[in-house]
Design a protein around this motif. Structure first.
Motif, PDB file in Angstrom:
ATOM      1  N   GLU A 152     -10.031 -56.390  88.502  1.00 15.48           N
ATOM      2  CA  GLU A 152     -11.382 -56.551  87.954  1.00 15.48           C
ATOM      3  C   GLU A 152     -12.005 -55.182  87.676  1.00 15.48           C
ATOM      4  O   GLU A 152     -12.989 -55.062  86.947  1.00 15.48           O
ATOM      5  CB  GLU A 152     -12.242 -57.366  88.930  1.00 15.48           C
TER       6      GLU A 152
ATOM      7  N   ILE B 130      -6.121 -63.752  90.438  1.00 12.16           N
ATOM      8  CA  ILE B 130      -7.560 -63.848  90.192  1.00 12.16           C
ATOM      9  C   ILE B 130      -8.204 -62.476  90.312  1.00 12.16           C
ATOM     10  O   ILE B 130      -7.636 -61.564  90.902  1.00 12.16           O
ATOM     11  CB  ILE B 130      -8.237 -64.831  91.190  1.00 12.16           C
ATOM     12  N   GLY B 131      -9.394 -62.355  89.757  1.00  6.17           N
ATOM     13  CA  GLY B 131     -10.166 -61.123  89.886  1.00  6.17           C
ATOM     14  C   GLY B 131     -10.909 -61.096  91.208  1.00  6.17           C
ATOM     15  O   GLY B 131     -10.930 -62.082  91.955  1.00  6.17           O
ATOM     16  N   THR B 132     -11.523 -59.954  91.480  1.00  4.81           N
ATOM     17  CA  THR B 132     -12.194 -59.771  92.772  1.00  4.81           C
ATOM     18  C   THR B 132     -13.414 -60.681  92.940  1.00  4.81           C
ATOM     19  O   THR B 132     -13.691 -61.151  94.050  1.00  4.81           O
ATOM     20  CB  THR B 132     -12.546 -58.290  92.955  1.00  4.81           C
ATOM     21  N   SER B 133     -14.156 -60.952  91.856  1.00  2.00           N
ATOM     22  CA  SER B 133     -15.283 -61.892  91.978  1.00  2.00           C
ATOM     23  C   SER B 133     -14.778 -63.253  92.440  1.00  2.00           C
ATOM     24  O   SER B 133     -15.444 -63.945  93.218  1.00  2.00           O
ATOM     25  CB  SER B 133     -16.000 -62.060  90.635  1.00  2.00           C
ATOM     26  N   GLN B 134     -13.604 -63.622  91.940  1.00  2.00           N
ATOM     27  CA  GLN B 134     -13.028 -64.912  92.343  1.00  2.00           C
ATOM     28  C   GLN B 134     -12.504 -64.872  93.777  1.00  2.00           C
ATOM     29  O   GLN B 134     -12.545 -65.884  94.471  1.00  2.00           O
ATOM     30  CB  GLN B 134     -11.916 -65.316  91.378  1.00  2.00           C
TER      31      GLN B 134
ATOM     32  N   SER C 277      -4.422 -58.078  87.100  1.00  4.54           N
ATOM     33  CA  SER C 277      -5.661 -58.849  87.266  1.00  4.54           C
ATOM     34  C   SER C 277      -6.850 -57.986  87.692  1.00  4.54           C
ATOM     35  O   SER C 277      -7.950 -58.485  87.847  1.00  4.54           O
ATOM     36  CB  SER C 277      -5.439 -59.940  88.322  1.00  4.54           C
TER      37      SER C 277
ATOM     38  N   LEU D 288     -12.413 -72.528  93.493  1.00  2.25           N
ATOM     39  CA  LEU D 288     -12.658 -71.726  92.298  1.00  2.25           C
ATOM     40  C   LEU D 288     -13.176 -72.631  91.197  1.00  2.25           C
ATOM     41  O   LEU D 288     -12.843 -73.822  91.161  1.00  2.25           O
ATOM     42  CB  LEU D 288     -11.341 -71.123  91.801  1.00  2.25           C
TER      43      LEU D 288
ATOM     44  N   ALA E  85     -19.386 -58.282  98.591  1.00  4.29           N
ATOM     45  CA  ALA E  85     -20.215 -59.278  97.896  1.00  4.29           C
ATOM     46  C   ALA E  85     -20.688 -60.345  98.883  1.00  4.29           C
ATOM     47  O   ALA E  85     -21.835 -60.791  98.847  1.00  4.29           O
ATOM     48  CB  ALA E  85     -19.427 -59.913  96.760  1.00  4.29           C
ATOM     49  N   LEU E  86     -19.787 -60.729  99.777  1.00  2.73           N
ATOM     50  CA  LEU E  86     -20.134 -61.725 100.789  1.00  2.73           C
ATOM     51  C   LEU E  86     -21.180 -61.182 101.759  1.00  2.73           C
ATOM     52  O   LEU E  86     -22.172 -61.854 102.058  1.00  2.73           O
ATOM     53  CB  LEU E  86     -18.869 -62.076 101.581  1.00  2.73           C
TER      54      LEU E  86
ATOM     55  N   ILE F 152     -20.312 -68.001  92.397  1.00  4.48           N
ATOM     56  CA  ILE F 152     -20.337 -68.122  93.854  1.00  4.48           C
ATOM     57  C   ILE F 152     -21.549 -68.957  94.304  1.00  4.48           C
ATOM     58  O   ILE F 152     -21.444 -69.770  95.224  1.00  4.48           O
ATOM     59  CB  ILE F 152     -20.289 -66.721  94.509  1.00  4.48           C
TER      60      ILE F 152
ATOM     61  N   GLY G 144      -5.623 -61.843  94.595  1.00  2.00           N
ATOM     62  CA  GLY G 144      -6.146 -60.870  93.637  1.00  2.00           C
ATOM     63  C   GLY G 144      -5.037 -59.984  93.145  1.00  2.00           C
ATOM     64  O   GLY G 144      -5.034 -58.778  93.377  1.00  2.00           O
TER      65      GLY G 144
ATOM     66  N   ALA H 102     -13.979 -63.362  96.095  1.00  2.00           N
ATOM     67  CA  ALA H 102     -15.208 -63.623  96.852  1.00  2.00           C
ATOM     68  C   ALA H 102     -15.555 -65.116  96.825  1.00  2.00           C
ATOM     69  O   ALA H 102     -15.997 -65.685  97.832  1.00  2.00           O
ATOM     70  CB  ALA H 102     -16.360 -62.800  96.284  1.00  2.00           C
ATOM     71  N   GLN H 103     -15.338 -65.749  95.678  1.00  2.00           N
ATOM     72  CA  GLN H 103     -15.640 -67.185  95.577  1.00  2.00           C
ATOM     73  C   GLN H 103     -14.764 -68.011  96.523  1.00  2.00           C
ATOM     74  O   GLN H 103     -15.234 -68.954  97.150  1.00  2.00           O
ATOM     75  CB  GLN H 103     -15.439 -67.675  94.138  1.00  2.00           C
TER      76      GLN H 103
ATOM     77  N   ALA I  10     -15.884 -67.617 100.011  1.00  2.00           N
ATOM     78  CA  ALA I  10     -17.128 -68.331 100.289  1.00  2.00           C
ATOM     79  C   ALA I  10     -16.971 -69.843 100.310  1.00  2.00           C
ATOM     80  O   ALA I  10     -17.711 -70.537 101.015  1.00  2.00           O
ATOM     81  CB  ALA I  10     -18.183 -67.942  99.249  1.00  2.00           C
TER      82      ALA I  10
ATOM     83  N   PRO J 125     -11.786 -55.307  98.999  1.00  2.00           N
ATOM     84  CA  PRO J 125     -12.979 -54.732  99.645  1.00  2.00           C
ATOM     85  C   PRO J 125     -14.294 -55.112  98.967  1.00  2.00           C
ATOM     86  O   PRO J 125     -15.277 -55.433  99.647  1.00  2.00           O
ATOM     87  CB  PRO J 125     -12.741 -53.218  99.588  1.00  2.00           C
ATOM     88  N   GLN J 126     -14.313 -55.105  97.625  1.00  2.00           N
ATOM     89  CA  GLN J 126     -15.556 -55.430  96.915  1.00  2.00           C
ATOM     90  C   GLN J 126     -15.912 -56.910  97.080  1.00  2.00           C
ATOM     91  O   GLN J 126     -17.083 -57.275  96.975  1.00  2.00           O
ATOM     92  CB  GLN J 126     -15.429 -55.083  95.428  1.00  2.00           C
TER      93      GLN J 126
ATOM     94  N   ASN K 277     -12.711 -62.170  84.264  1.00  2.00           N
ATOM     95  CA  ASN K 277     -13.339 -61.057  84.977  1.00  2.00           C
ATOM     96  C   ASN K 277     -14.532 -60.519  84.200  1.00  2.00           C
ATOM     97  O   ASN K 277     -15.575 -60.188  84.784  1.00  2.00           O
ATOM     98  CB  ASN K 277     -12.331 -59.926  85.203  1.00  2.00           C
TER      99      ASN K 277
ATOM    100  N   THR L  75      -7.699 -55.188  96.088  1.00  2.00           N
ATOM    101  CA  THR L  75      -8.630 -56.035  95.329  1.00  2.00           C
ATOM    102  C   THR L  75      -9.556 -56.864  96.226  1.00  2.00           C
ATOM    103  O   THR L  75     -10.254 -57.748  95.747  1.00  2.00           O
ATOM    104  CB  THR L  75      -7.867 -56.991  94.383  1.00  2.00           C
TER     105      THR L  75
END
Lengths: 196, 458
Positions: free
Chosen positions: A83, B144-148, A81, B158, B43-44, A177, B127, B150-151, B154, B38-39, A109, B36
């Motif tokens: 990214e 999930i990916g890292t953007s998710q 997975s 999802l 973002a947060l 987000i 992640g 973060a979601q 937050a 730290p980024q 992603n 998966t």
């Protein structure tokens, strides 16, 4: 996220099926704690030999081909997975990936990073590969707003599908987000109801 | 019309539906690790957003950690920084971390179930694509990916579109020596590495009903290897017995209440699936892979199939095999028993029962990596460590290890490794390494014989 609407550029053909995210960015390069610089190690073990010399017959090392569009074989992005695979592709300069099939997590992603994954049929993919191989300078028009790819040099037009929510996000550069945070009242309401 | 297990759990977690778009799906448990996350924290921080529900997150370190001398500072600077970053982030955001040295540390998909965090009817994400493992309990669990990541930090939610449903039924009785790993390798070999993309799978039938929880975890773990986001098995008495009494399992009145909910989850008899497959357990033999994706699997006695496909031929070239070859009796030098697929106590019981009184072949490097501190302790408590050591196996400390070779546990270029992990991708176990996926039993048999053997023929 960077906005995407339309581009008219050349493409790079990667005629390999089942390209997994371990090939896109090997695990040993996942130790960074930021998102930058992964492009350097994109397809690392296909691009460079063990002495870090470029492998001549890998397509990214072939000066004949260039451009921000990657055209790849079936089932692109399967496996892990990470990214980092999407980050490596965008960092290298890709803005679009075309394939006949994408793995789910990779596709999500990519969309979350302004990298447009376009799914075409097997025969359309072959046509695109042939067009690029025959004329590496041929340009592809990728239009997200009207959802089509065109290759004027061979007079081909291909429509593609995309989730309308994701399309809006890409065109405007919106992140999921932000959408979720704007809906926090609904989420808190949901929590209250299930705990009642 | 009736509902599937998947429908019931999904529908129960939908906060809102966007018109012609994804659902807002509520996530009960979020597991995180050093690689998966730290980024996602950055973002947060960049947006100055707090973590919404820190008590629903559990963190551990597994992917890049060394499996030797875990009490010492990590030698590799980048790995050390990544672990330090997770420590700092967890502290700042008030998230529970099972760090190196903690009795609960281990591979994220091993510790969730063993601590009773994983429960039927939940939604869980991480992640990491092998989050599908937790579906063994009848939960919706996916990578999930890292953007998710973060979601979820937050919003505890999802934005996801509901996948289609697939049911894979395997009825009958498995032959002796055929393990859960063989079952899932067989299914993936039959259906192909992209067959599950866009689907969530339910595994049904006698074979899964009769399987232990740890076997079910092995099966669900590899759902992603056929492209499926996740795989599930209906909870039953085996599930409840496994959960009861674990650290974070519900107890007393809450247990009764949860049990009532869990018992309502199995698919209704009139539920329909978008796709159905069924297989006969009697057709499954001990499996191995011969190529560079998990769908390239055969029975140990079978021949590598033929294909004109260029990617297929490139794959065989990487592995050093030819069409028509049999891998039975292939000499190998490396064996790895570990990973989120096969590093639980039952895997090591099976392995040690086979090798008791035997010695590994001289040429073999055999690595045993427990999935967690708790599994490592069980190995000692049951005296299995003595069996492994006497047979010449190396026992290491918990982590993902040679499954993805982010630490020093790498297989040298060109070498074959019979591995109980989940991916035989090019370079997965180290640049140039050649991975052959198998069950723990086939792996230990290879370590003893110094070559691949069919355990059912010994």
């Amino acid at each position: 996220m960077e906005k995407f609407t339309r581009l008219e550029q050349t493409a790079i053909p990667l005629e390999i099926e089942n390209v997994d995210t371990d090939q896109i960015i090997p695990a040993r390069f996942l130790k960074a704690t930021d998102r930058e610089g992964f492009g350097e190690n994109l397809f690392r073990d296909w691009r460079y030999d063990k002495n870090n010399n470029p492998i001549a017959d890998f397509v990214l090392n072939n000066p004949t081909f260039a451009g921000p569009i990657l055209v790849a074989g079936n089932n692109f992005g399967c496996g892990s997975s990470r990214e980092h695979a999407a980050w490596a592709l965008t960092d290298y300069g890709f803005k679009v990936v075309i394939s006949s099939f994408f793995a789910d997590i990779f596709k999500g992603n990519a969309l979350n990073n302004g990298l447009l994954p376009i799914q075409v049929s097997d025969s359309q993919l072959q046509t695109i590969f042939e067009a690029i191989n025959e004329n590496p300078n041929c340009e592809l028009i990728v239009d997200l707003v009207s959802q089509y790819i065109e290759i004027p040099s061979i007079d081909i037009h291909i429509d593609f599908e995309i989730n309308s929510y994701k399309k809006t996000c890409l065109i405007n550069g919106y992140d999921d987000i932000d959408y979720l945070i704007n809906n926090k009242h609904k989420i808190e309401e949901f929590e209250r109801k299930r705990n009642a | 019309m009736g509902k599937t297990l998947f429908d019931k759990v999904w529908d129960n977690h939908v906060v809102d539906q966007l018109e012609d778009g994804p659902d807002i799906l509520y996530i009960d448990k979020h597991l995180i690790h050093e690689v998966t996350s730290p980024q996602a924290f950055s973002a947060l921080n960049d947006k100055d957003i707090p973590v919404f529900r820190p008590q629903q997150i559990v963190a551990t370190v597994d992917h890049n950690v060394p499996t030797l001398n875990q009490h010492l500072p990590i030698k590799d600077v980048l790995s050390r920084n990544q672990v330090a970053k997770l420590r700092k982030n967890c502290e700042e955001h008030d998230i529970e971390l099972y760090d190196l040295g903690h009795p609960y540390q281990g591979i994220v998909h091993v510790i969730g179930p063993e601590l009773g965090i994983t429960q039927p009817g939940m939604t869980m994400v991480c992640g990491d694509s092998h989050t599908s493992t937790h579906g063994a309990f009848g939960s919706i669990a996916f990578g999930i990916g890292t953007s998710q990541v973060a979601q979820v930090f937050a919003s505890q939610c999802l934005l996801v579109s509901k996948p289609k449903s697939m049911r894979i039924t395997v009825d009958g009785e498995l032959k002796k020596g055929v393990h859960p790993k063989d079952v899932i390798l067989y299914i993936i070999a039959q259906l192909g590495t992209d067959s599950g993309t866009g689907y969530f799978v339910e595994y049904a039938g006698e074979v899964f009903e009769n399987m232990t929880m740890e076997g079910r975890m092995t099966v669900c773990n590899m759902s992603i290897e056929m492209g499926a986001r996740g795989g599930m098995i209906a909870p039953d008495q085996t599930t409840y017995d496994y959960i009861e009494g674990r650290e974070f399992a519900p107890s007393q009145a809450e247990w009764q209440q949860k049990l009532k909910y869990w018992k309502s989850l199995p698919s209704d008899p009139d539920a329909s699936f978008n796709k159905e497959y069924s297989f006969d357990a009697a057709d499954i033999s001990p499996m191995i892979t011969y190529g560079t994706n998990p769908g390239m699997g055969i029975g140990i006695q079978e021949q590598i199939p033929s294909s004109q496909n260029e990617s297929f031929q490139k794959s065989l070239e990487y592995m050093g095999f030819n069409q028509g070859d049999t891998l039975n009796n292939l000499p190998i030098n490396y064996v790895f028993i570990g990973s989120c697929t096969n590093s639980r106590i039952e895997d090591f019981r099976v392995a040690s029962a086979y090798i008791k009184g035997k010695k590994k072949a001289e040429n073999i490097n055999a690595l045993i990596v427990p999935g967690s501190q708790q599994v490592a302790k069980q190995i000692q408590d049951e005296g299995l460590d003595i069996i492994f050591e006497e047979a010449g196996f190396m026992i290491r400390q918990p982590g993902c290890s040679a499954c993805l070779a982010m630490n020093d546990d790498k297989i040298p270029a060109g070498e074959y490794c019979v591995s109980t992990s989940n991916r035989n991708f090019e370079g997965r176990q180290g640049p140039g390494a050649r991975t052959i996926l198998a069950s723990p039993l086939t792996a230990v048999a290879a370590a003893i014989e110094g070559k691949i053997v069919d355990i059912t023929q010994l």
